[in-house]
Design a protein around this motif. Structure first.
Motif, PDB file in Angstrom:
ATOM      1  N   ALA A 274      52.690  42.726  59.032  1.00 16.69           N
ATOM      2  CA  ALA A 274      52.613  41.449  58.322  1.00 16.69           C
ATOM      3  C   ALA A 274      51.168  40.967  58.246  1.00 16.69           C
ATOM      4  CB  ALA A 274      53.499  40.411  59.011  1.00 16.69           C
ATOM      5  N   LYS A 275      50.464  41.021  59.351  1.00 13.72           N
ATOM      6  CA  LYS A 275      49.057  40.589  59.372  1.00 13.72           C
ATOM      7  C   LYS A 275      48.197  41.482  58.488  1.00 13.72           C
ATOM      8  CE  LYS A 275      48.763  36.848  61.651  1.00 13.72           C
ATOM      9  NZ  LYS A 275      48.412  35.634  60.921  1.00 13.72           N
ATOM     10  N   GLU A 276      48.494  42.773  58.462  1.00 14.33           N
ATOM     11  CA  GLU A 276      47.756  43.704  57.611  1.00 14.33           C
ATOM     12  C   GLU A 276      47.938  43.342  56.129  1.00 14.33           C
ATOM     13  OE1 GLU A 276      48.367  48.286  56.235  1.00 14.33           O
ATOM     14  OE2 GLU A 276      48.556  47.892  58.377  1.00 14.33           O
ATOM     15  N   LEU A 277      49.170  43.046  55.734  1.00 18.84           N
ATOM     16  CA  LEU A 277      49.435  42.661  54.349  1.00 18.84           C
ATOM     17  C   LEU A 277      48.768  41.332  54.004  1.00 18.84           C
ATOM     18  CD1 LEU A 277      53.212  43.637  54.048  1.00 18.84           C
ATOM     19  CD2 LEU A 277      51.274  44.744  52.899  1.00 18.84           C
ATOM     20  N   GLN A 278      48.825  40.379  54.926  1.00 23.47           N
ATOM     21  CA  GLN A 278      48.197  39.077  54.691  1.00 23.47           C
ATOM     22  C   GLN A 278      46.680  39.210  54.590  1.00 23.47           C
ATOM     23  OE1 GLN A 278      50.024  37.173  58.057  1.00 23.47           O
ATOM     24  NE2 GLN A 278      51.462  36.045  56.751  1.00 23.47           N
ATOM     25  N   ARG A 279      46.089  40.003  55.464  1.00 23.40           N
ATOM     26  CA  ARG A 279      44.634  40.198  55.424  1.00 23.40           C
ATOM     27  C   ARG A 279      44.226  40.862  54.114  1.00 23.40           C
ATOM     28  NH1 ARG A 279      40.365  43.033  55.788  1.00 23.40           N
ATOM     29  NH2 ARG A 279      38.605  42.588  57.129  1.00 23.40           N
ATOM     30  N   ASP A 280      44.972  41.879  53.711  1.00 22.90           N
ATOM     31  CA  ASP A 280      44.681  42.577  52.461  1.00 22.90           C
ATOM     32  C   ASP A 280      44.762  41.604  51.280  1.00 22.90           C
ATOM     33  OD1 ASP A 280      44.318  45.077  50.836  1.00 22.90           O
ATOM     34  OD2 ASP A 280      46.312  44.491  50.110  1.00 22.90           O
ATOM     35  N   TYR A 281      45.804  40.789  51.256  1.00 19.65           N
ATOM     36  CA  TYR A 281      45.953  39.810  50.175  1.00 19.65           C
ATOM     37  C   TYR A 281      44.766  38.844  50.149  1.00 19.65           C
ATOM     38  CZ  TYR A 281      47.349  35.700  47.627  1.00 19.65           C
ATOM     39  OH  TYR A 281      47.359  34.641  46.751  1.00 19.65           O
ATOM     40  N   CYS A 282      44.426  38.294  51.291  1.00 16.55           N
ATOM     41  CA  CYS A 282      43.355  37.296  51.350  1.00 16.55           C
ATOM     42  C   CYS A 282      42.001  37.902  50.987  1.00 16.55           C
ATOM     43  CB  CYS A 282      43.336  36.620  52.722  1.00 16.55           C
ATOM     44  SG  CYS A 282      44.841  35.643  53.021  1.00 16.55           S
ATOM     45  N   ALA A 283      41.762  39.133  51.405  1.00 15.82           N
ATOM     46  CA  ALA A 283      40.513  39.807  51.029  1.00 15.82           C
ATOM     47  C   ALA A 283      40.461  40.006  49.513  1.00 15.82           C
ATOM     48  CB  ALA A 283      40.398  41.149  51.751  1.00 15.82           C
ATOM     49  N   LYS A 284      41.574  40.391  48.926  1.00 20.22           N
ATOM     50  CA  LYS A 284      41.619  40.590  47.475  1.00 20.22           C
ATOM     51  C   LYS A 284      41.518  39.261  46.731  1.00 20.22           C
ATOM     52  CE  LYS A 284      43.750  45.118  47.155  1.00 20.22           C
ATOM     53  NZ  LYS A 284      43.562  45.650  48.462  1.00 20.22           N
ATOM     54  N   LEU A 285      42.116  38.211  47.287  1.00 22.10           N
ATOM     55  CA  LEU A 285      41.984  36.884  46.678  1.00 22.10           C
ATOM     56  C   LEU A 285      40.526  36.453  46.694  1.00 22.10           C
ATOM     57  CD1 LEU A 285      43.309  34.352  45.432  1.00 22.10           C
ATOM     58  CD2 LEU A 285      43.574  33.477  47.781  1.00 22.10           C
ATOM     59  N   GLY A 286      39.842  36.672  47.808  1.00 18.76           N
ATOM     60  CA  GLY A 286      38.423  36.331  47.905  1.00 18.76           C
ATOM     61  C   GLY A 286      37.574  37.123  46.921  1.00 18.76           C
ATOM     62  N   SER A 287      37.882  38.399  46.755  1.00 17.46           N
ATOM     63  CA  SER A 287      37.146  39.234  45.796  1.00 17.46           C
ATOM     64  C   SER A 287      37.371  38.735  44.370  1.00 17.46           C
ATOM     65  CB  SER A 287      37.580  40.696  45.901  1.00 17.46           C
ATOM     66  OG  SER A 287      37.192  41.227  47.134  1.00 17.46           O
ATOM     67  N   TRP A 288      38.612  38.377  44.063  1.00 15.38           N
ATOM     68  CA  TRP A 288      38.898  37.834  42.737  1.00 15.38           C
ATOM     69  C   TRP A 288      38.139  36.520  42.523  1.00 15.38           C
ATOM     70  CZ3 TRP A 288      41.226  33.123  41.698  1.00 15.38           C
ATOM     71  CH2 TRP A 288      41.328  32.819  40.343  1.00 15.38           C
ATOM     72  N   GLN A 289      38.148  35.649  43.539  1.00 16.18           N
ATOM     73  CA  GLN A 289      37.421  34.389  43.423  1.00 16.18           C
ATOM     74  C   GLN A 289      35.940  34.639  43.160  1.00 16.18           C
ATOM     75  OE1 GLN A 289      38.659  32.591  47.214  1.00 16.18           O
ATOM     76  NE2 GLN A 289      39.360  30.839  45.988  1.00 16.18           N
ATOM     77  N   ASP A 290      35.350  35.571  43.883  1.00 16.24           N
ATOM     78  CA  ASP A 290      33.935  35.892  43.688  1.00 16.24           C
ATOM     79  C   ASP A 290      33.677  36.338  42.250  1.00 16.24           C
ATOM     80  OD1 ASP A 290      33.463  35.283  46.342  1.00 16.24           O
ATOM     81  OD2 ASP A 290      33.351  37.382  46.997  1.00 16.24           O
ATOM     82  N   ALA A 291      34.533  37.212  41.743  1.00 13.80           N
ATOM     83  CA  ALA A 291      34.359  37.716  40.377  1.00 13.80           C
ATOM     84  C   ALA A 291      34.626  36.627  39.341  1.00 13.80           C
ATOM     85  CB  ALA A 291      35.284  38.910  40.131  1.00 13.80           C
ATOM     86  N   ALA A 292      35.655  35.828  39.566  1.00 11.43           N
ATOM     87  CA  ALA A 292      36.044  34.812  38.581  1.00 11.43           C
ATOM     88  C   ALA A 292      35.071  33.650  38.517  1.00 11.43           C
ATOM     89  CB  ALA A 292      37.447  34.298  38.905  1.00 11.43           C
ATOM     90  N   HIS A 293      34.441  33.312  39.634  1.00  8.36           N
ATOM     91  CA  HIS A 293      33.582  32.135  39.682  1.00  8.36           C
ATOM     92  C   HIS A 293      32.090  32.465  39.671  1.00  8.36           C
ATOM     93  CE1 HIS A 293      37.193  29.834  40.156  1.00  8.36           C
ATOM     94  NE2 HIS A 293      37.506  30.437  41.288  1.00  8.36           N
ATOM     95  N   ALA A 294      31.773  33.751  39.622  1.00  5.34           N
ATOM     96  CA  ALA A 294      30.363  34.160  39.599  1.00  5.34           C
ATOM     97  C   ALA A 294      29.782  33.954  38.198  1.00  5.34           C
ATOM     98  CB  ALA A 294      30.238  35.621  39.994  1.00  5.34           C
ATOM     99  N   THR A 295      28.500  33.677  38.162  1.00  7.87           N
ATOM    100  CA  THR A 295      27.825  33.543  36.879  1.00  7.87           C
ATOM    101  C   THR A 295      26.607  34.444  36.892  1.00  7.87           C
ATOM    102  OG1 THR A 295      28.244  31.190  37.269  1.00  7.87           O
ATOM    103  CG2 THR A 295      27.248  31.778  35.214  1.00  7.87           C
ATOM    104  N   PRO A 296      26.418  35.331  36.029  1.00  8.10           N
ATOM    105  CA  PRO A 296      27.393  35.890  35.080  1.00  8.10           C
ATOM    106  C   PRO A 296      28.291  36.908  35.788  1.00  8.10           C
ATOM    107  CG  PRO A 296      25.316  37.027  34.809  1.00  8.10           C
ATOM    108  CD  PRO A 296      25.119  35.971  35.894  1.00  8.10           C
ATOM    109  N   THR A 297      29.381  37.218  35.160  1.00  8.73           N
ATOM    110  CA  THR A 297      30.298  38.206  35.727  1.00  8.73           C
ATOM    111  C   THR A 297      30.845  39.087  34.617  1.00  8.73           C
ATOM    112  OG1 THR A 297      32.240  38.516  37.122  1.00  8.73           O
ATOM    113  CG2 THR A 297      32.329  36.706  35.583  1.00  8.73           C
ATOM    114  N   SER A 298      31.231  40.258  34.972  1.00 11.97           N
ATOM    115  CA  SER A 298      31.846  41.180  34.029  1.00 11.97           C
ATOM    116  C   SER A 298      33.324  40.842  33.888  1.00 11.97           C
ATOM    117  CB  SER A 298      31.675  42.608  34.538  1.00 11.97           C
ATOM    118  OG  SER A 298      32.598  43.472  33.934  1.00 11.97           O
ATOM    119  N   GLU A 299      33.784  40.726  32.658  1.00 11.99           N
ATOM    120  CA  GLU A 299      35.200  40.446  32.429  1.00 11.99           C
ATOM    121  C   GLU A 299      36.070  41.561  32.994  1.00 11.99           C
ATOM    122  OE1 GLU A 299      38.165  39.763  28.674  1.00 11.99           O
ATOM    123  OE2 GLU A 299      36.167  38.881  28.553  1.00 11.99           O
ATOM    124  N   ALA A 300      35.599  42.791  32.897  1.00 15.55           N
ATOM    125  CA  ALA A 300      36.348  43.931  33.432  1.00 15.55           C
ATOM    126  C   ALA A 300      36.485  43.829  34.951  1.00 15.55           C
ATOM    127  CB  ALA A 300      35.666  45.245  33.053  1.00 15.55           C
TER     128      ALA A 300
END
Length: 126
Positions: free
Chosen positions: A37-63
């Motif tokens: 359970a902790k492994e799945l939660q950590r993986d999710y949160c790490a991926k959420l953080g990566s998405w946030q970095d990509a989505a909120h970065a200026t400039p960022t690649s749409e891909a």
């Protein structure tokens, strides 16, 4: 004839019940394993953080943003399938909505990570 028919029905009911029980046990397996359970939660949160970095970065690649979005949605599906939502959350829906631009849903996803103990992997939404 009715006796034979009755036995066949009983066997069918028992067989169907066994399938239902097996499916229920299999669907909840990972939620009974705290380490998994902790492994799945950590993986999710790490991926959420990566998405946030990509989505909120200026400039960022749409891909890059789309790829990170797909990865975090896939991770949220694994949480959902493992039954690891808590506090009435709907992590899959919130993640899909967050990737779609809903800042409130992003905040709920971040709160999930915070309550799971992985707040350092995400940025506060808002």
């Amino acid at each position: 004839m009715s006796m034979r028919h009755g036995c066949g029905v009983t066997r069918s009911v028992k067989g169907a019940a066994a399938v239902v029980v097996a499916a229920a046990l299999m669907s909840g397996c990972s939620s009974h394993d705290p380490a998994r359970a902790k492994e799945l939660q950590r993986d999710y949160c790490a991926k959420l953080g990566s998405w946030q970095d990509a989505a909120h970065a200026t400039p960022t690649s749409e891909a890059d943003t789309e790829s990170a979005g797909r990865a975090v949605v896939a991770a949220s599906k694994r949480l959902d399938q493992a039954g690891l939502e808590h506090g009435g959350t709907h992590i899959l829906d919130d993640t899909v909505d967050a990737v779609g631009g809903d800042i409130g849903a992003e905040g709920r996803a971040v709160s999930y990570c915070d309550s799971s103990g992985f707040e350092t992997l995400v940025s506060w939404a808002g």
